[in-house]
Design a protein around this motif. Structure first.
Motif, PDB file in Angstrom:
ATOM      1  N   SER A 168       0.952  -1.331   0.290  1.00 26.56           N
ATOM      2  CA  SER A 168       0.195   0.179  -0.373  1.00 26.56           C
ATOM      3  C   SER A 168       1.023   0.970   0.057  1.00 26.56           C
ATOM      4  N   ASN A 169       2.094   0.956   0.483  1.00 25.86           N
ATOM      5  CA  ASN A 169       2.650   2.547   0.557  1.00 25.86           C
ATOM      6  C   ASN A 169       3.537   2.736  -1.032  1.00 25.86           C
ATOM      7  N   ALA A 170       3.255   1.807  -1.267  1.00 24.52           N
ATOM      8  CA  ALA A 170       3.990   1.598  -3.001  1.00 24.52           C
ATOM      9  C   ALA A 170       3.160   2.505  -3.748  1.00 24.52           C
TER      10      ALA A 170
ATOM     11  N   LYS B  57       0.492   4.220  -2.158  1.00 25.98           N
ATOM     12  CA  LYS B  57       0.214   5.901  -2.100  1.00 25.98           C
ATOM     13  C   LYS B  57       1.369   6.433  -2.741  1.00 25.98           C
ATOM     14  N   TYR B  58       2.422   6.495  -2.171  1.00 22.07           N
ATOM     15  CA  TYR B  58       3.744   6.519  -2.535  1.00 22.07           C
ATOM     16  C   TYR B  58       4.063   6.896  -4.606  1.00 22.07           C
ATOM     17  N   SER B  59       2.620   6.164  -5.796  1.00 24.14           N
ATOM     18  CA  SER B  59       3.401   6.683  -6.636  1.00 24.14           C
ATOM     19  C   SER B  59       1.670   7.605  -6.931  1.00 24.14           C
TER      20      SER B  59
ATOM     21  N   ALA C 269       9.268  -3.219  -5.803  1.00 22.18           N
ATOM     22  CA  ALA C 269       9.602  -1.794  -6.792  1.00 22.18           C
ATOM     23  C   ALA C 269       8.305  -1.227  -6.525  1.00 22.18           C
ATOM     24  N   ASP C 270       8.471   0.305  -6.669  1.00 21.44           N
ATOM     25  CA  ASP C 270       7.780   1.462  -8.071  1.00 21.44           C
ATOM     26  C   ASP C 270       8.516   2.633  -8.112  1.00 21.44           C
ATOM     27  N   GLN C 271       7.515   2.717  -9.073  1.00 26.72           N
ATOM     28  CA  GLN C 271       9.178   4.180  -9.515  1.00 26.72           C
ATOM     29  C   GLN C 271       7.878   6.020  -8.782  1.00 26.72           C
TER      30      GLN C 271
ATOM     31  N   HIS D  59       8.669   8.717  11.559  1.00 27.22           N
ATOM     32  CA  HIS D  59       9.333   9.729  10.602  1.00 27.22           C
ATOM     33  C   HIS D  59       8.634   9.810   9.013  1.00 27.22           C
ATOM     34  N   ARG D  60       8.235  10.413   8.483  1.00 29.85           N
ATOM     35  CA  ARG D  60       7.575  10.338   7.303  1.00 29.85           C
ATOM     36  C   ARG D  60       8.453  11.499   6.718  1.00 29.85           C
ATOM     37  N   ALA D  61       8.977  11.253   5.119  1.00 31.30           N
ATOM     38  CA  ALA D  61      10.095  12.185   4.618  1.00 31.30           C
ATOM     39  C   ALA D  61       8.756  13.079   4.093  1.00 31.30           C
ATOM     40  N   GLY D  62      10.537  14.871   4.134  1.00 34.11           N
ATOM     41  CA  GLY D  62       9.574  15.660   3.653  1.00 34.11           C
ATOM     42  C   GLY D  62       8.992  15.486   2.647  1.00 34.11           C
TER      43      GLY D  62
ATOM     44  N   GLY E 287      -0.963   9.602   6.753  1.00 30.72           N
ATOM     45  CA  GLY E 287      -0.365   8.578   7.462  1.00 30.72           C
ATOM     46  C   GLY E 287       0.822   8.870   8.378  1.00 30.72           C
ATOM     47  N   THR E 288       0.965   7.831   9.312  1.00 37.37           N
ATOM     48  CA  THR E 288       1.077   8.376  10.813  1.00 37.37           C
ATOM     49  C   THR E 288       2.514   8.538  10.925  1.00 37.37           C
ATOM     50  N   GLY E 289       3.261   7.025  10.432  1.00 33.16           N
ATOM     51  CA  GLY E 289       4.925   7.438   9.842  1.00 33.16           C
ATOM     52  C   GLY E 289       5.226   5.720  11.311  1.00 33.16           C
TER      53      GLY E 289
ATOM     54  N   GLY F 251       3.848   2.411  10.532  1.00 29.29           N
ATOM     55  CA  GLY F 251       3.756   1.024   9.771  1.00 29.29           C
ATOM     56  C   GLY F 251       5.119   0.615   9.144  1.00 29.29           C
ATOM     57  N   LEU F 252       6.299   1.204   8.653  1.00 33.35           N
ATOM     58  CA  LEU F 252       7.613   0.124   8.470  1.00 33.35           C
ATOM     59  C   LEU F 252       8.005   0.130  10.003  1.00 33.35           C
ATOM     60  N   THR F 253       8.090   0.538  11.129  1.00 30.75           N
ATOM     61  CA  THR F 253       8.890   0.798  12.228  1.00 30.75           C
ATOM     62  C   THR F 253       8.118  -0.777  12.924  1.00 30.75           C
TER      63      THR F 253
HETATM   64  P1  ADP Z   1       3.017   6.109   6.354  1.00 32.92           P
HETATM   65  O1  ADP Z   1       3.066   6.134   5.316  1.00 32.92           O
HETATM   66  O2  ADP Z   1       1.731   6.194   7.111  1.00 32.92           O
HETATM   67  O3  ADP Z   1       3.925   7.619   7.058  1.00 32.92           O
HETATM   68  P2  ADP Z   1       4.832   4.026   7.029  1.00 32.92           P
HETATM   69  O4  ADP Z   1       5.817   3.542   8.135  1.00 32.92           O
HETATM   70  O5  ADP Z   1       4.451   3.192   6.528  1.00 32.92           O
HETATM   71  O6  ADP Z   1       4.420   5.145   7.375  1.00 32.92           O
HETATM   72  O7  ADP Z   1       6.510   4.943   5.894  1.00 32.92           O
HETATM   73  C1  ADP Z   1       6.838   6.439   6.758  1.00 32.92           C
HETATM   74  C2  ADP Z   1       7.405   6.988   5.662  1.00 32.92           C
HETATM   75  O8  ADP Z   1       8.568   6.370   4.454  1.00 32.92           O
HETATM   76  C3  ADP Z   1       6.290   7.568   4.784  1.00 32.92           C
HETATM   77  O9  ADP Z   1       5.155   8.667   4.948  1.00 32.92           O
HETATM   78  C4  ADP Z   1       7.168   8.318   3.716  1.00 32.92           C
HETATM   79  O10 ADP Z   1       7.709   9.308   3.308  1.00 32.92           O
HETATM   80  C5  ADP Z   1       7.990   6.542   2.905  1.00 32.92           C
HETATM   81  N1  ADP Z   1       7.579   5.544   2.310  1.00 32.92           N
HETATM   82  C6  ADP Z   1       7.473   4.687   3.158  1.00 32.92           C
HETATM   83  N2  ADP Z   1       7.139   3.413   1.637  1.00 32.92           N
HETATM   84  C7  ADP Z   1       7.562   4.530   0.533  1.00 32.92           C
HETATM   85  C8  ADP Z   1       7.160   4.311  -0.979  1.00 32.92           C
HETATM   86  N3  ADP Z   1       7.543   2.992  -1.433  1.00 32.92           N
HETATM   87  N4  ADP Z   1       7.921   5.779  -1.998  1.00 32.92           N
HETATM   88  C9  ADP Z   1       8.341   6.701  -0.982  1.00 32.92           C
HETATM   89  N5  ADP Z   1       8.145   7.321  -0.006  1.00 32.92           N
HETATM   90  C10 ADP Z   1       7.993   6.105   0.929  1.00 32.92           C
END
Ligand code: ADP
Length: 443
Positions: free
Chosen positions: A338-340, A342-344, A370-372, A389-392, A400-402, A404-406
């Motif tokens: 779902s991140n792949a 959401k972030y495409s 992998a996504d593009q 942590h969420r990327a800028g 998002g909450t930041g 999921g990956l943790t």
């Molecule tokens: P969330 O998606 O709820 O913010 P996650 O812990 O899943 O939380 O992801 C943390 C951060 O990692 C995201 O906020 C995003 O900045 C970055 N990220 C995760 N997956 C991707 C991805 N496939 N492409 C780009 N950035 C991603």
């Protein structure tokens, strides 16, 4: 003769000069030892968040720099139910020496300190008009070490007295004005450090309460949801078997199941995150599981909901069977998928690879997604698995909450595996996890 007398006088003068130098040297040495002790305490005070250790360090240093035979720090604390009580730290005497003595009260001598009114310094407290006036002891209680020199400094925070530092010596005239100034300075620093330690303690208590609350809520939400899901599945099955194919009802039941599963995954994630936050380990529920089948099922579900993305699964392997926690690994893989998506935000390909790696380190199953899409800025990469942590580039465009990956990382590592990311901003991201497979002999 005169020459001899002159020489003797000269020698005496030189001796006096040498003695004066020695005295200055001793005073300087004493001063530098004092400054050193105060400097070390200052450093400690900024870092120490344990109240008991903090007050002990202050009492020890203050007793040392005043030259007291013993020192005590009486301070007030408030417990979780708001009750206030007094604790103390001692220096220079064993705790047993004071254990049988009553707590100091608001007597004429102690009162000004406990009320935060003034510093009391006396060359001989026994000659002070306030001494010996208060019942029941009229002076020191029996068994108290003798006190002539007395110094008491209130510790005040936000205008309120929170305790007092007391020093005693059996000899009169020990505490100088300089000692009084040093302790007054220490008392100010101590009040700030005690406030910090108390705030930290309250924050820790609040976090513990929040975690307990979240764990209870997760549990209370999860139980009825499991029932809803089971009932919806049962009705769905019954309808299919009975041959009633009312498409609207069937698709409604499927939708209930999909949403209930999503909600269950969110609650499980919340529960795992809370557990990890509270320093508890995730207890994995392992069973024999084929990753190839699991990945295929999860990708199929995403294909239905993400219409603007094309999913491909590349797998050159037969079954990849290991002992895995299926529910938790599904959450990890779903999170990556779902991140792949959401972030495409413009759609595009999502490529999933499943493979095996065999080397000296053992036998590994590899799953990568992998996504593009947006990719992750280089400056965020090192912290991308950190909690919250969420990327800028993501936080402005998506919600998002930041977390999921943790949790994903904790789950994969709990299996003895590892998860990593390769990403270039504006190009795309590849998340790869490695999970241990049984070696041929164990398989
Ligand atoms: P969330 O998606 O709820 O913010 P996650 O812990 O899943 O939380 O992801 C943390 C951060 O990692 C995201 O906020 C995003 O900045 C970055 N990220 C995760 N997956 C991707 C991805 N496939 N492409 C780009 N950035 C991603």
């Amino acid at each position: 003769m005169r020459a001899i007398v002159m020489l003797q006088q000269r020698a005496a003068a030189l001796e006096a000069e040498v003695e004066a130098h020695r005295q200055t040297e001793r005073a300087l040495l004493e001063q530098s030892t004092t400054l050193d002790a105060i400097h070390r305490l200052g450093q400690r005070l900024t870092a120490e968040l344990d109240l008991q250790r903090l007050v002990q360090a202050v009492t020890d240093t203050a007793t040392q720099v005043t030259g007291a035979e013993f020192g005590a720090f009486f301070y007030n604390v408030t417990n979780e139910s708001g009750e206030s009580y007094t604790l103390y730290a001692l220096s220079g005497v064993p705790r047993e020496a004071f254990a049988h003595l009553p707590m100091p009260r608001n007597t004429q001598v102690f009162g000004p300190t406990f009320r935060g009114e003034e510093i009391v310094r006396s060359d001989d407290i026994r000659t002070d008009p306030r001494y010996g006036k208060s019942p029941p002891h009229f002076g020191l209680p029996a068994g108290h070490p003798p006190v002539a020199s007395y110094l008491a400094v209130p510790v005040i925070s936000g205008g309120k007295p929170i305790g007092g530092l007391f020093f005693g010596h059996s000899r009169p005239g020990v505490f100088t004005e300089r000692a009084e100034r040093l302790v007054a300075g220490l008392a100010g620093q101590t009040a700030i450090a005690m406030d910090n330690a108390t705030l930290y303690q309250h924050a820790q208590d609040a976090i513990r309460m929040r975690d307990d609350f979240l764990m209870a809520v997760s549990h209370d939400l999860r139980t009825p949801l499991t029932v809803v899901l089971a009932q919806a599945q049962a009705v769905h099955r019954r309808m299919l078997h009975s041959g009633q194919h009312d498409e609207r009802i069937l698709s409604g039941l499927e939708s209930i199941q999909r949403r209930a599963r999503t909600m269950a995954a969110v609650i499980d994630e919340l529960s795992d995150t809370t557990r990890l936050e509270a320093g508890q380990e995730l207890s994995l529920d392992r069973d024999e599981l084929d990753l190839v089948v699991l990945v295929a099922e999860l990708v199929a579900a995403h294909r239905i909901s993400a219409e603007r993305h094309t999913f491909t699964v590349r797998c050159d392997e037969g079954p990849l069977v290991g002992q895995f926690d299926g529910v938790r690994l599904s959450r990890v893989i779903n999170n990556l998928l779902s991140n792949a998506v959401k972030y495409s935000p413009d759609g595009g390909p999502v490529e999933v690879r499943v493979g095996r790696e065999t080397g000296t380190g053992g036998n590994w199953a590899i799953v990568s997604v992998a996504d593009q899409g947006l990719g992750i800025p280089a400056g965020d990469l090192a912290r991308i698995f950190d909690r919250f942590h969420r990327a800028g580039n993501a936080s402005v465009r998506t919600t998002g909450t930041g977390i999921g990956l943790t949790t994903s990382k904790a789950i994969v590592e709990g299996h003895g595996g590892a998860i990593s990311v390769h990403s270039v901003e504006g190009v795309g991201s590849t998340f790869t996890m490695r999970l241990p497979l049984p070696t041929e002999r164990n398989a």
